[in-house]
Design an enzyme around this catalytic site. Structure first.
Site, mmCIF file in Angstrom:
data_model
loop_
_atom_site.group_PDB
_atom_site.id
_atom_site.type_symbol
_atom_site.label_atom_id
_atom_site.label_comp_id
_atom_site.label_asym_id
_atom_site.label_seq_id
_atom_site.Cartn_x
_atom_site.Cartn_y
_atom_site.Cartn_z
ATOM 1 N N HIS A 156 0.849 -1.197 0.000
ATOM 2 C CA HIS A 156 0.000 0.000 0.000
ATOM 3 C C HIS A 156 0.880 1.241 0.000
ATOM 4 O O HIS A 156 1.750 1.402 0.863
ATOM 5 C CB HIS A 156 -0.924 -0.011 1.222
ATOM 6 C CG HIS A 156 -2.013 -1.030 1.116
ATOM 7 N ND1 HIS A 156 -2.507 -1.722 2.197
ATOM 8 C CD2 HIS A 156 -2.706 -1.468 0.022
ATOM 9 C CE1 HIS A 156 -3.462 -2.547 1.775
ATOM 10 N NE2 HIS A 156 -3.602 -2.414 0.467
ATOM 11 N N GLU A 159 1.774 3.655 3.026
ATOM 12 C CA GLU A 159 2.259 3.011 4.252
ATOM 13 C C GLU A 159 3.795 2.976 4.235
ATOM 14 O O GLU A 159 4.419 1.925 4.136
ATOM 15 C CB GLU A 159 1.615 1.625 4.376
ATOM 16 C CG GLU A 159 0.092 1.750 4.488
ATOM 17 C CD GLU A 159 -0.679 0.447 4.401
ATOM 18 O OE1 GLU A 159 -0.064 -0.635 4.393
ATOM 19 O OE2 GLU A 159 -1.931 0.514 4.330
ATOM 20 N N HIS A 284 2.574 -3.884 6.637
ATOM 21 C CA HIS A 284 1.620 -2.801 6.386
ATOM 22 C C HIS A 284 1.654 -1.873 7.593
ATOM 23 O O HIS A 284 2.327 -2.124 8.575
ATOM 24 C CB HIS A 284 0.197 -3.369 6.240
ATOM 25 C CG HIS A 284 -0.057 -4.101 4.965
ATOM 26 N ND1 HIS A 284 -0.813 -3.581 3.943
ATOM 27 C CD2 HIS A 284 0.348 -5.324 4.534
ATOM 28 C CE1 HIS A 284 -0.885 -4.449 2.950
ATOM 29 N NE2 HIS A 284 -0.184 -5.517 3.269
ATOM 30 N N GLU A 353 0.917 -5.260 10.932
ATOM 31 C CA GLU A 353 0.467 -3.864 10.855
ATOM 32 C C GLU A 353 1.299 -3.059 11.851
ATOM 33 O O GLU A 353 1.110 -3.158 13.062
ATOM 34 C CB GLU A 353 -1.028 -3.762 11.186
ATOM 35 C CG GLU A 353 -1.941 -4.492 10.209
ATOM 36 C CD GLU A 353 -2.324 -3.645 8.996
ATOM 37 O OE1 GLU A 353 -1.831 -2.496 8.869
ATOM 38 O OE2 GLU A 353 -3.125 -4.126 8.182
HETATM 39 O O1 0X9 Z 1 -6.917 -3.844 4.502
HETATM 40 C C1 0X9 Z 1 -5.802 -4.351 4.351
HETATM 41 O O2 0X9 Z 1 -5.391 -4.743 3.278
HETATM 42 C C2 0X9 Z 1 -4.867 -4.467 5.537
HETATM 43 N N1 0X9 Z 1 -5.003 -3.333 6.392
HETATM 44 S S1 0X9 Z 1 -4.387 -1.896 5.855
HETATM 45 O O3 0X9 Z 1 -4.813 -0.859 6.789
HETATM 46 N N2 0X9 Z 1 -2.802 -1.931 5.907
HETATM 47 O O4 0X9 Z 1 -4.790 -1.663 4.525
HETATM 48 C C3 0X9 Z 1 -5.111 -5.782 6.260
HETATM 49 C C4 0X9 Z 1 -6.518 -6.126 6.561
HETATM 50 C C5 0X9 Z 1 -6.613 -7.307 7.441
HETATM 51 N N3 0X9 Z 1 -7.384 -8.384 6.892
HETATM 52 C C6 0X9 Z 1 -8.675 -8.602 7.312
HETATM 53 N N4 0X9 Z 1 -9.245 -7.839 8.187
HETATM 54 N N5 0X9 Z 1 -9.337 -9.642 6.838
HETATM 55 ZN ZN ZN Z 2 -1.845 -1.826 4.080
#
Ligand code: 0X9
Ligand code: ZN
Ligand code: CA
Length: 417
Positions: A156, A159, A284, A353
């Site tokens: 991303h 980030e 991330h 994260e």
């Molecule tokens: O949304 C995402 O791709 C990730 N979070 S971010 O804020 N870095 O974009 C990970 C999301 C985690 N996965 C689930 N909640 N299923």
């Molecule tokens: Zn991300």
């Protein structure tokens, strides 16, 4: 319903002038939506909204005016404010694409015996997806005797700390390889692929003009006014399901097909071509979490894999103060890196994260915090290398193998035992 977090978060930001951004998001909003549990959060993610933070009784999403209108049509009571920091100057402490290329070349030149720099493919705009293979005899396939790992950063664009952690890891390993036995030993007995930036086009775009643009996706030309695919919704396991969007303007747009994007396809090929890669970490930010599959379902993965992920993820989290949990405990998504890496390839895979823990009006972590985030994640990464010999074995990383400095600044100051 308590939806006051946004008011606190944005109190300082409201004092700033809101300068219209040309490139993206002169109508970008931070929207707080009530959501009491993972089911309510998944319903929001399923609208194609990009959840940037989970709070006790609400979520924060980055959206635009049409997202706000949709939410209001659906009867949500929301709070919305213009995004802060659209006028913030790019922080020179981060390396971004050009700085990363310089560092990788310097490292590969200084350590040709253990660092092999190559590209695993090209981005949509033809930038190289630079990767260092860290191992003795890096030009030889020693996978029969050396377990493998892959660390990948910055799917991303906005980030930026997710570049600094894998890049800082390489700098640490390069700096200590020649005289620190633990580093020498780990490098000689493993094959470690580090791809610090999977989305260079998005990164270059995010910092274009000298200020940040909150850009998330890659820069695929969608042949409309909204560009980009969310690379973390483009992987080919359960692709197209809940928690991703088929709408090009969405920040969680999954793309026209699984692995439609050159960046995710290149990373897929790295993993498929190297079946010795036991453990994968995709960095991330933010939220300070260590999360594992599944993302697409609330179910747990089968044993013993579930227990192994819990063991390794919990130990990694202990070095960093992050919270370990299953991805879908947050909300359902589909097409992310780790669902594919585990579901299709059977690899152990974590999404880490990084800091900060919450949106504090500064989505873009101040560069002064880079060393601390690098230092605490270093031991987690070393631990996973040690684990790859026998994934799931119990115990802590032996003391003699832990990072030599208690903080990155101590390390930089030469305070190495
Ligand atoms: O949304 C995402 O791709 C990730 N979070 S971010 O804020 N870095 O974009 C990970 C999301 C985690 N996965 C689930 N909640 N299923
Ligand atoms: Zn991300
Ligand atoms: Ca080797």
């Amino acid at each position: 319903m308590r939806a006051a977090a946004i008011l606190t978060i944005l109190a300082a930001a409201l004092l700033l002038p809101v300068i219209p951004a040309q490139a993206f998001d002169d109508n970008a909003l931070l929207i707080e939506i009530p959501a009491m549990d993972k089911y309510e959060r998944s319903a929001i993610a399923d609208l194609g909204l990009d959840i940037v933070q989970v709070l006790d009784e609400s979520v924060l999403v980055l959206g635009r005016d049409y997202d706000l209108a949709l939410l209001q049509d659906l009867g949500y009571t929301v709070f919305a404010q213009p995004l802060p920091q659209l006028d913030v100057a790019v922080d020179p402490a981060y390396r971004y694409f050009d700085g990363m290329v310089a560092v990788l070349n310097t490292l590969a030149d200084a350590h040709p015996d253990v660092m092999l720099l190559s590209s695993i493919g090209q981005s949509w705009e033809s930038r190289e997806l630079w990767t260092i293979k860290l191992s003795d005899n890096p030009d030889q396939d020693e996978s029969a005797s050396e377990p493998g790992l892959s660390f990948v950063g910055q799917h991303h664009a906005r980030e930026h700390i997710s570049l600094e952690v894998p890049l800082g890891f390489l700098e640490y390993m390069g700096d200590t390889y020649d005289y620190l036995y633990s580093t020498t030993n780990l490098v000689q007995t493993h094959e470690i692929w580090v791809t610090p930036m999977l989305n260079p086009d998005g990164v270059v775009y995010d910092i274009s003009g000298g200020s940040y643009h909150y850009w998330r996706k890659n820069r695929r030309d969608n042949e409309g006014s909204y560009e980009g695919v969310d690379l973390n919704r483009n992987y080919g396991y359960m692709w197209g399901g809940s928690g991703s969007s088929g709408t090009m303007s969405s920040d969680t747009y999954r793309g026209p097909s699984a692995f439609s994007e050159p960046e995710s396809a290149a990373y897929r090929d790295l993993i498929v071509d190297n079946p010795s890669i036991e453990i994968i970490v995709s960095f991330h930010n933010f939220s300070k979490l260590v999360i594992w599959p599944w993302g697409y379902t609330y179910s747990a993965m089968p044993e013993p894999d579930h227990t192994n992920h819990v063991t390794l993820g919990t130990q990694y989290a202990s070095y960093t103060g992050y919270t370990p949990q299953q991805s879908s405990d947050l909300y359902i998504t589909s097409g992310d890196t780790c669902d594919w890496a585990y579901g299709d390839q059977g690899r152990i895979c974590f999404t880490v994260e990084l800091d900060p823990v919450q949106f504090g009006g500064d989505f873009y972590l101040p560069g002064s915090q880079i060393p601390e985030v690098q230092a605490k994640n270093l031991n987690g990464m070393l631990y996973l290398i040690w684990q790859s010999d026998d994934p799931g074995k119990s115990g802590d990383l032996p003391y003699g193998m832990q990072g030599v400095a208690r903080s990155w600044s101590e390390y930089n100051a030469g305070m190495i035992r």
